[in-house]
Design an enzyme around this catalytic site. Sequence first.
Site, PDB file in Angstrom:
ATOM      1  N   ASP A  12       0.861  -1.166   0.000  1.00 16.16           N
ATOM      2  CA  ASP A  12       0.000   0.000   0.000  1.00 16.16           C
ATOM      3  C   ASP A  12       0.911   1.234   0.000  1.00 16.16           C
ATOM      4  O   ASP A  12       2.100   1.136   0.309  1.00 16.16           O
ATOM      5  CB  ASP A  12      -0.869  -0.029   1.255  1.00 16.16           C
ATOM      6  N   ASP A  14      -0.150   5.135   1.044  1.00 14.01           N
ATOM      7  CA  ASP A  14      -0.358   6.063   2.151  1.00 14.01           C
ATOM      8  C   ASP A  14      -0.371   5.333   3.488  1.00 14.01           C
ATOM      9  O   ASP A  14      -1.144   4.394   3.693  1.00 14.01           O
ATOM     10  CB  ASP A  14      -1.677   6.819   1.972  1.00 14.01           C
ATOM     11  N   THR A 109      -2.329   1.350  -4.706  1.00 14.72           N
ATOM     12  CA  THR A 109      -2.887   2.437  -3.923  1.00 14.72           C
ATOM     13  C   THR A 109      -4.316   2.790  -4.318  1.00 14.72           C
ATOM     14  O   THR A 109      -4.710   2.605  -5.478  1.00 14.72           O
ATOM     15  CB  THR A 109      -1.998   3.696  -4.048  1.00 14.72           C
ATOM     16  N   SER A 110      -5.057   3.323  -3.350  1.00 15.96           N
ATOM     17  CA  SER A 110      -6.404   3.826  -3.613  1.00 15.96           C
ATOM     18  C   SER A 110      -6.378   5.250  -4.152  1.00 15.96           C
ATOM     19  O   SER A 110      -7.434   5.812  -4.464  1.00 15.96           O
ATOM     20  CB  SER A 110      -7.245   3.780  -2.328  1.00 15.96           C
ATOM     21  N   LYS A 140      -9.995  -1.192  -3.234  1.00 12.43           N
ATOM     22  CA  LYS A 140      -9.976  -1.941  -1.985  1.00 12.43           C
ATOM     23  C   LYS A 140     -11.288  -1.699  -1.223  1.00 12.43           C
ATOM     24  O   LYS A 140     -11.796  -0.594  -1.232  1.00 12.43           O
ATOM     25  CB  LYS A 140      -8.796  -1.484  -1.128  1.00 12.43           C
ATOM     26  N   ASP A 165      -1.580  -0.851   6.066  1.00 16.37           N
ATOM     27  CA  ASP A 165      -1.822  -0.191   7.346  1.00 16.37           C
ATOM     28  C   ASP A 165      -3.305   0.067   7.579  1.00 16.37           C
ATOM     29  O   ASP A 165      -3.661   0.777   8.523  1.00 16.37           O
ATOM     30  CB  ASP A 165      -1.064   1.144   7.410  1.00 16.37           C
TER      31      ASP A 165
END
Length: 209
Positions: A12, A14, A109-110, A140, A165
């Site tokens: 991931d 962030d 990543t989102s 996600k 995270d």
Amino acid sequence: MQLSDIEAVLFDMDGTLVDSDAAVERAWWSWAVEYGVAPAAALAIAHGSPADRTVRRLLPGLDGTAVAAASARQLALQYDDLSDVTATPGAHELLLTLARLGLPWAVVTSADARLAEVRLRAAGIDPPVLVTVEDVSAGKPDPQGYLRAAELLDVSAARCLVVEDAEVGLLAGRAAGAMTAALKGLDGDLRLDDLTHLADRLESAPASP
């Protein structure tokens, strides 16, 4: 599966490779005030999720066009907010360890591509493979992003380690069939204090027979 069986690592961005939590929270706080949402409610569910998913949960009465506009506004608040964005503790050490061990890696990543690129650049990280929310039809906790990254690395997702995270990201990793490593006290197959911890674990993992 043992850590020694891992053939690639999927990160991931962030909060995992990039310490951008403060910037993320500032953007969601400002957005929430603009849209009449309680900021605390936004912050409680925003981390790790695509903006449009969070918007739909916070404002379920919006139609598709309005959701897209609200999501775009939320991302726009983040593009130039880079003053305190940096690599997370142990990130660069871990990436050097992966290079020494010959393990390929990717970022999933989102964020959209523009935001991912500026944040990774601010952190001094240049991923060989980057999968953003624009590369999948569902973000996600859907596993698409991690499955796509494994495909681009030519590795089975079942032989990958997903490092996250946020719970939505761990759900995505599990759904992809990967081994998971969790930061911030969350439950994964591995629980990590920080990325230095993972670097040490990988260095000391016994070789596969």
